[in-house]
Structure formats: C-alpha cells, structure tokens
Design an enzyme around this catalytic site. Structure first.
Site, PDB file in Angstrom:
ATOM      1  N   GLU A 149      35.479  74.555  37.498  1.00 55.18           N
ATOM      2  CA  GLU A 149      36.843  75.086  37.690  1.00 55.18           C
ATOM      3  C   GLU A 149      36.964  75.744  39.062  1.00 55.18           C
ATOM      4  O   GLU A 149      37.974  75.604  39.740  1.00 55.18           O
ATOM      5  CB  GLU A 149      37.171  76.109  36.587  1.00 55.18           C
ATOM      6  CG  GLU A 149      38.624  76.570  36.598  1.00 55.18           C
ATOM      7  CD  GLU A 149      38.893  77.795  37.469  1.00 55.18           C
ATOM      8  OE1 GLU A 149      40.061  78.102  37.716  1.00 55.18           O
ATOM      9  OE2 GLU A 149      37.933  78.450  37.922  1.00 55.18           O
TER      10      GLU A 149
ATOM     11  N   ASP B 146      40.480  82.435  30.261  1.00 53.88           N
ATOM     12  CA  ASP B 146      39.935  82.520  31.617  1.00 53.88           C
ATOM     13  C   ASP B 146      40.606  83.666  32.373  1.00 53.88           C
ATOM     14  O   ASP B 146      41.059  83.506  33.489  1.00 53.88           O
ATOM     15  CB  ASP B 146      40.131  81.184  32.358  1.00 53.88           C
ATOM     16  CG  ASP B 146      39.504  81.208  33.753  1.00 53.88           C
ATOM     17  OD1 ASP B 146      38.638  82.067  34.004  1.00 53.88           O
ATOM     18  OD2 ASP B 146      39.895  80.385  34.600  1.00 53.88           O
TER      19      ASP B 146
END
Ligand SMILES: [Zn+2]
Length: 482
Positions: A343, A371
C-alpha cells in the site's frame, strides 16, 4: 335494509381487515424487535470475546517486535507473509492462500545525515529521513542555499532564477484547526508527494519537506513521493525533516537567508520483486458466491515497526474471522480477510486483488478496511449510495453502547478503493485520529504506542459490522449484481 345490511357487512369487513393489519404490523414490529435484540446480544458476545479472549494484540506483538518494519520487497515483508499465513491456517478457515503480485523494491541504504550551516564551520545537525522513492544525494552529500516555500503553489509563484541550484524547503504545516487530522494531512501531503518533481523541473538540486506531524518533535516522517515522468537528470533527492528541525531551519533562514543546508542519503530503487497478498476465508453457508472482505495492509515503512500503520489493521482484520468462529456464528456469505501488500509505495496488492475479483466476476457486498491506526474506534465511513447509507444508519443504536457513533459518507481505504466497480459498499474503520500523526511513517510507530483495549475494541467493532452486513445483506444492490 338491504343497503344497511351491506353497509354493516362492509363495516365489519373493514374492522376485521383493520385488526388483521394491526396484528400483522404488530407481528412485524415484534419480529423487528426480536431481531434487533438478537443482534444486540450477538454484538455483546463479540465484544466480550474480543475483550476477554482477543488475539489482535499478541499477533501485533509478534509482527512488530519479532519481525519489525515491513517495506515491500524486504526480508521482513516476506517473514510477515509467512507468519500471518501460518496464523490464519491455525484458525481452521476453509481456505488460506497467497496471491502473487510484483512489487517495487526501494532501499534506504545508510542512515541519512543533515545539518544547517549558519556560517562556515558553524553547524547544527537536524534529523532527516529520505522520502520513499527518492534518489540518493551525490556521494559525499549535497550542500546548497535554501529557499523556503509554503507549498507547491508558492513555489510556482517564485522567480525561477531564485530556485536554480537551491534546496527547496517545503514548510507548510498540517492545519491544527482540523478536528479530523486526516483532513489536515490531505491538506499538505502534496508537497511531500510531488514537491521534488515540481522543484526538479525548476532546476532545484534537492528538496526538504516538513514532516506530516501535528506535534513538535524530533522524528522525521517518511512517506511516498513520485517524480512522475520527469527525466532522470531532473530527479533530485528528497527528504523529510522533523518538525523541530523544520522550525529551526525556518528560524535560522529568517535570521540569515544565506545559510546553507547539507544532506546525505544513499537510498535507491531496485528491480521489482515478487511478493504476495495473504488471503483467508470462511465459505458462506447460503450465498458463498457473495463476498464480504475485511483487510489492512501488511507492508509498512521501514522506520519504526509499522504497528499503527498498518499492523493494527491487519491483526484486527484477522480477528474478524476468528471472532465469528469464537461466538459460533455461521456466516451466510463468504467472509474473507485480505492482507494487502505494497500500500505504502505502490498499491500493487490492492490493484492485484481488485483485478482478480473483476476477472472472476466476483461480487463483494462489503469491503471494510482498517488503516487509520489502532486507536479507540469512533465509527465507520461509507462509500455507497444514499439508500444504502440509510440502511446502515439504522444499525447505529446497536453500536452506541460501545461508543462507536460516527457513521458518515466518506472514503474507505486505499487498498479497497480499486474494488469499487465490484463492491456494493466500501467502508473504513474510523478510530480517534488525534494521535495518529504523532506516529505515522516514523521511528515512533512502535508496538508500545498501541493500547491493547483500543486495538481489540476496533476489532470487535469491525466484526460487529461484518456480522450485521452478513445477517442483513444490503437490499438495494446495484443493477446486475444480484
Ligand atoms: Zn497505512
């Protein structure tokens, strides 16, 4: 009489129908109440299990203290894949597998070094860290005069002559008046991401960026940057300076605009390497072809050990499947956990997963990402139609005893973003954001910064939302998804 008789009959029929309707409405209401109390009881079971027999914290302890920072393509990223796969297998899921994906490999090299030179020989060291994706300085470092700007707009408004041969210092702070600190981050992260590209085009020789941190401290915060399609000779080294360092540099410049700044870094970009998304699932008992996915990203920056970003989100997502099993719930739809790779500096894992979903024609009822740190959960943001948001809002009272009360339309998570064309609802866990940027992408993001109860409460909130979606799948599915 005949007329009156008919009239009476009609009246009685109406009364009878009315009574029938009332009893039906009453029954429906009773059913709804029974359902709501059954759901409330299930949430209580989920929370109790998470708080008394949670696994998130111990999983995170291993990931953080035994493995550490997990930058894509690193040995630690590989170890994290092996570890989480083994732990998911131990849960007795229906299937656990690795999804291959090619990822970029950027390495930091030797520790960076920097100082402010007020007058020749008179220096003050300041903490810096190379930005992810940056090139190195020339061997022996780089020393030049400094131009301070408050952002990309400000840079573009300057006389280009003043930029050539200089180090551009982007010093726009995060806006402290934003209550949601992610908005403050979004408000100035462009200088970190594109500052070097913009300054390189104007002939600057280096870039120093104020750390994305609301606190004044000595931790530089790294993060991704990109040169776009800038030709190699124009690619200049970029580093983050701690907020205290930025204050000192700015003050020194005000006293004497002719000071010099020196920095040295030896980072470099290597060839792409193969890595993996880690995936596990419980097959749905009624509609196995419809999927509910929960996830976080397994990679992290190499500073600190990536506990909040995003070790927390990974272990919370793993816990969702563990908790559903623990409370004896049989999911109707397939419940899948995905630990996304890359990511931070590429989003390759999220893209790969979405690509495979599209290729197989799978439909996701819900994709939920954690997240935003392992802090006290405050709610969820939802990326879906207004009708679906209304349906979800009806569950709000169920979460209120757990102080989870912010349900709003908004973004979800970077890794699940590419799933949008094949998902009915995208959602993000929204923990309290006040402390997140004290740690994010820095040496300070360590296991000690995570509180056990806050982490397990987040996992319970996610499990509860997944359970509610599974038990009451969205009614207003988009056309073609049924
Ligand atoms: Zn993250």
């Amino acid at each position: 009489m005949k007329y009156t008789g008919m009239y009476c009959l009609r009246q009685w029929t109406l009364v009878f129908l009315g009574l029938l309707l009332c009893s039906r409405v009453g029954m429906a209401q009773q059913n709804a109440e029974t359902m709501a109390s059954a759901e409330a009881a299930m949430l209580e079971k989920i929370y109790n299990a998470s708080l008394t027999d949670g696994a998130a914290y111990e999983w995170l302890r291993y990931l953080s203290t035994r493995i550490g920072g997990r930058l894509s393509g690193s040995v630690q990223a590989e170890q994290a894949i092996t570890y989480t796969k083994k732990e998911l297998e131990a849960l007795g899921l229906d299937r656990v597998w690795l999804q291959p994906v090619m990822v970029p490999k950027w390495v930091r090299g030797k520790a960076e070094f920097a100082y402010i030179e007020s007058t020749p020989g008179n220096t003050n060291n300041v903490p810096i860290r190379a930005l992810g994706g940056s090139v190195a300085t020339p061997v022996g470092g780089l020393k030049a005069g400094v131009v301070e700007v408050s952002g990309i707009e400000d840079l573009k408004s300057r006389d280009p002559e003043d930029i050539i041969g200089k180090i551009v210092f982007f010093n726009r702070p995060m806006d402290p008046t934003r209550i949601n600190t992610f908005e403050a981050y979004s408000g100035c992260v462009d200088q970190r991401h594109s500052g070097a590209k913009e300054a390189g085009m104007l002939g600057a020789v280096g870039v120093i960026v104020r750390s994305m941190n609301l606190r004044l401290d000595d931790f530089p915060h790294t993060g991704s940057m990109s040169y776009g399609d800038l030709p190699v000779p124009q690619r200049i080294p970029a580093a983050a300076i701690s907020t205290n360092g930025a204050e000192l540099l700015s003050t020194t410049l005000k006293l004497n605009p002719d000071i010099k700044f020196y920095f040295a870094q030896s980072c470099r970009q290597l060839e792409d390497v193969e890595s993996f998304n880690v995936i596990g699932e419980i097959k749905g008992s009624e509609n196995p072809e419809k999927v509910i996915v929960v996830g976080g990203h397994l990679d992290s920056w190499d500073l600190g050990d990536g506990s909040h970003d995003d070790g927390a989100g990974c272990v919370q997502s793993m816990v969702v499947l563990r908790l559903l099993k623990k409370v004896g719930y049989t999911p109707k739809h397939t419940i899948r956990v995905v630990l996304f790779m890359n990511e931070e500096n590429g989003l390759r894992g999220g893209r790969k997963y979405a690509e495979e979903v599209a290729r197989k024609g799978e439909h996701h009822l819900l994709a939920l990402e954690s997240d935003a740190g392992g802090f006290s959960p405050r709610g969820f943001s939802f990326d879906c139609s207004p009708e679906l948001l209304n349906q979800v809002l009806a569950w709000k009272p169920l979460f209120e005893p757990y102080l989870v009360h912010q349900f709003y339309a908004g973004g979800s998570g970077a890794d699940i973003g590419p799933l949008k064309p094949n998902a009915t609802v995208l959602a993000g866990l929204r923990p309290d954001s006040q402390r997140y940027f004290d740690y994010h992408h820095s040496d300070a993001d360590t296991f000690e910064a995570v509180n056990r109860r806050e982490l397990e409460l987040g996992a319970a909130a996610m499990t509860s939302l997944v359970y509610l979606f599974d038990n009451n799948p969205p009614k207003a599915l988009p056309p073609g998804s049924e």
